[in-house]
Design a protein around this motif. Structure first.
Motif, mmCIF file in Angstrom:
data_model
loop_
_atom_site.group_PDB
_atom_site.id
_atom_site.type_symbol
_atom_site.label_atom_id
_atom_site.label_comp_id
_atom_site.label_asym_id
_atom_site.label_seq_id
_atom_site.Cartn_x
_atom_site.Cartn_y
_atom_site.Cartn_z
ATOM 1 N N ASN A 105 0.813 -1.195 0.000
ATOM 2 C CA ASN A 105 0.000 0.000 0.000
ATOM 3 C C ASN A 105 0.855 1.256 0.000
ATOM 4 O OD1 ASN A 105 -2.611 0.653 -0.217
ATOM 5 N ND2 ASN A 105 -2.996 0.877 1.972
ATOM 6 N N GLN A 106 1.889 1.290 0.861
ATOM 7 C CA GLN A 106 2.753 2.445 0.960
ATOM 8 C C GLN A 106 3.573 2.625 -0.314
ATOM 9 O OE1 GLN A 106 2.852 4.734 3.314
ATOM 10 N NE2 GLN A 106 1.126 3.706 4.274
ATOM 11 N N SER A 157 4.045 6.153 -2.541
ATOM 12 C CA SER A 157 5.205 6.731 -1.872
ATOM 13 C C SER A 157 5.641 8.044 -2.504
ATOM 14 C CB SER A 157 6.374 5.740 -1.894
ATOM 15 O OG SER A 157 6.724 5.422 -3.230
ATOM 16 N N GLU A 158 5.453 8.211 -3.822
ATOM 17 C CA GLU A 158 5.937 9.394 -4.520
ATOM 18 C C GLU A 158 5.109 9.650 -5.769
ATOM 19 O OE1 GLU A 158 9.941 9.517 -6.498
ATOM 20 O OE2 GLU A 158 10.417 10.725 -4.719
ATOM 21 N N SER A 177 6.620 13.663 -2.450
ATOM 22 C CA SER A 177 6.211 12.495 -1.663
ATOM 23 C C SER A 177 4.698 12.518 -1.437
ATOM 24 C CB SER A 177 6.935 12.483 -0.322
ATOM 25 O OG SER A 177 6.501 13.576 0.485
ATOM 26 N N PHE A 178 4.163 11.361 -1.068
ATOM 27 C CA PHE A 178 2.725 11.258 -0.801
ATOM 28 C C PHE A 178 2.311 12.208 0.321
ATOM 29 C CE2 PHE A 178 -0.722 9.233 1.689
ATOM 30 C CZ PHE A 178 -1.725 9.296 0.738
ATOM 31 N N ILE A 179 3.066 12.210 1.425
ATOM 32 C CA ILE A 179 2.748 13.088 2.550
ATOM 33 C C ILE A 179 2.945 14.544 2.154
ATOM 34 C CG2 ILE A 179 3.402 13.754 4.895
ATOM 35 C CD1 ILE A 179 1.840 11.134 4.694
ATOM 36 N N HIS A 192 2.243 6.723 -10.917
ATOM 37 C CA HIS A 192 1.880 7.762 -9.941
ATOM 38 C C HIS A 192 2.040 9.163 -10.530
ATOM 39 C CE1 HIS A 192 4.003 4.525 -7.322
ATOM 40 N NE2 HIS A 192 2.777 4.136 -7.625
ATOM 41 N N GLU A 193 1.535 9.374 -11.732
ATOM 42 C CA GLU A 193 1.697 10.656 -12.405
ATOM 43 C C GLU A 193 0.498 11.565 -12.147
ATOM 44 O OE1 GLU A 193 4.373 9.272 -16.260
ATOM 45 O OE2 GLU A 193 2.180 9.408 -16.443
#
Length: 312
Positions: A3-4, A8-9, A91-93, A170-171
């Motif tokens: 999941n992470q 992640s990015e 990053s995701f965060i 993850h675009e």
């Protein structure tokens, strides 16, 4: 763990990957950012230092300038780093943090503008009751309410994102983390997220727009009843700067979030975003300086030993 890894990015696809264009964009947006910081900081400083500007209208204007500084700072520095380093990732965060403050500040701004419209309505339509109606407590509550509305809007749209999956490359088809492009990048079912976003935009948008609209309908009606042309001009001049700022923000911000999906394109979305998140924070102090004689006189007293300079 998987999941992470999936989230992640993120990679930004916005603006350009051409080195020469990246340098051009870096110079343009760094200049805009410096103007934004200088202009809004100057407005805040002058309002704090000049006793002639100790009034509700300028109290709200100082908060608007603070929001504009924060809004631009949330978006532009990361964009400049990506352009300079040629590394369009976040990053995701980091993405959620940027998006949280973007949502918070954008909604706070429209509610502060709504409070400013109510202030102008009271000043023009009920001048004898102005001091009592727009007292310090009321002004403080209006600003606190604007920040609370922004916080609530951000929370209800950010929290559901933690349940989404982001697969593949993850675009994000944008230059910053905005909610619509991020939802498109998800491989989860985003129907409820879209419903929540549209509903909240309608509720919060109308919640700020309708009081502004009603206030200005009453203002225009009152101004038209003034017999002398000089009186009408003076009354309208107290509202014109605010009206321009409101028009710029609502036309672009609401268009971005409420336009039909079949009209969506990366270039169009980026143009709208650049207007309300980068250009509008820069233009606000310029508009208030050019259109407001009291601000120009205060600028002259603060920086020109009484001479009335227009710094913008």
């Amino acid at each position: 763990m998987e999941n992470q890894t999936h989230r992640s990015e993120f990679i930004f696809l916005g603006l350009s990957n051409e080195p020469q264009l990246q340098i051009f964009f870096f110079l343009v947006f760094s200049t805009i950012y410096l103007i934004t910081l200088t202009g809004n900081s100057t407005i805040i400083l002058v309002i704090r230092r000049d006793p002639s500007l100790y009034s509700p209208m300028y109290y709200f204007l100082s908060h608007l300038s603070f929001v504009d500084i924060c809004y631009s700072t949330d978006i532009v520095p990361k964009m400049l780093v990506n352009l300079l380093m040629k590394q369009n990732t976040i990053s995701f965060i980091g993405c959620l943090t940027q998006m949280f403050f973007s949502l918070l500040l954008s909604v706070t701004e429209v509610f502060i503008l709504s409070a400013m419209a109510y202030d102008r309505y009271t000043a023009v339509c009920h001048p004898l009751h102005y001091v009592v109606t727009m007292n310090k407590s009321i002004c403080t509550y209006l600003v606190m309410g604007a920040w609370l509305m922004g916080l609530f809007f951000a929370i209800i749209n950010i929290v559901p994102i933690f349940n989404l999956q982001f697969c593949g490359l993850h675009e994000i088809s944008h230059f910053s983390c905005e909610l619509p492009p991020l939802l498109k990048a998800s491989c989860s079912d985003i129907f409820l997220n879209n419903i929540l976003l549209l509903s909240s935009v309608v509720i919060f948008g109308l919640g700020s727009f309708l009081p502004t609209l009603v206030s200005y309908l009453h203002i225009i009606s009152t101004i038209l009843k003034i017999r002398s042309a000089e009186g009408r001009s003076k009354a309208f001049s107290t509202c014109s700067s605010h009206l321009i700022v409101v028009g710029l923000l609502y036309m672009t911000g609401m268009s971005q979030y409420m336009k039909p999906s079949n009209l969506s394109s990366m270039i169009l979305d980026e143009l709208f975003s650049i207007q309300y998140s980068i250009l509008t924070p820069m233009l606000n102090p310029i508009i208030y300086s050019l259109k407001n004689k009291e601000v120009k006189r205060a600028l002259g007293r603060t920086f020109g030993n009484g001479r009335c300079y227009n710094l913008f």
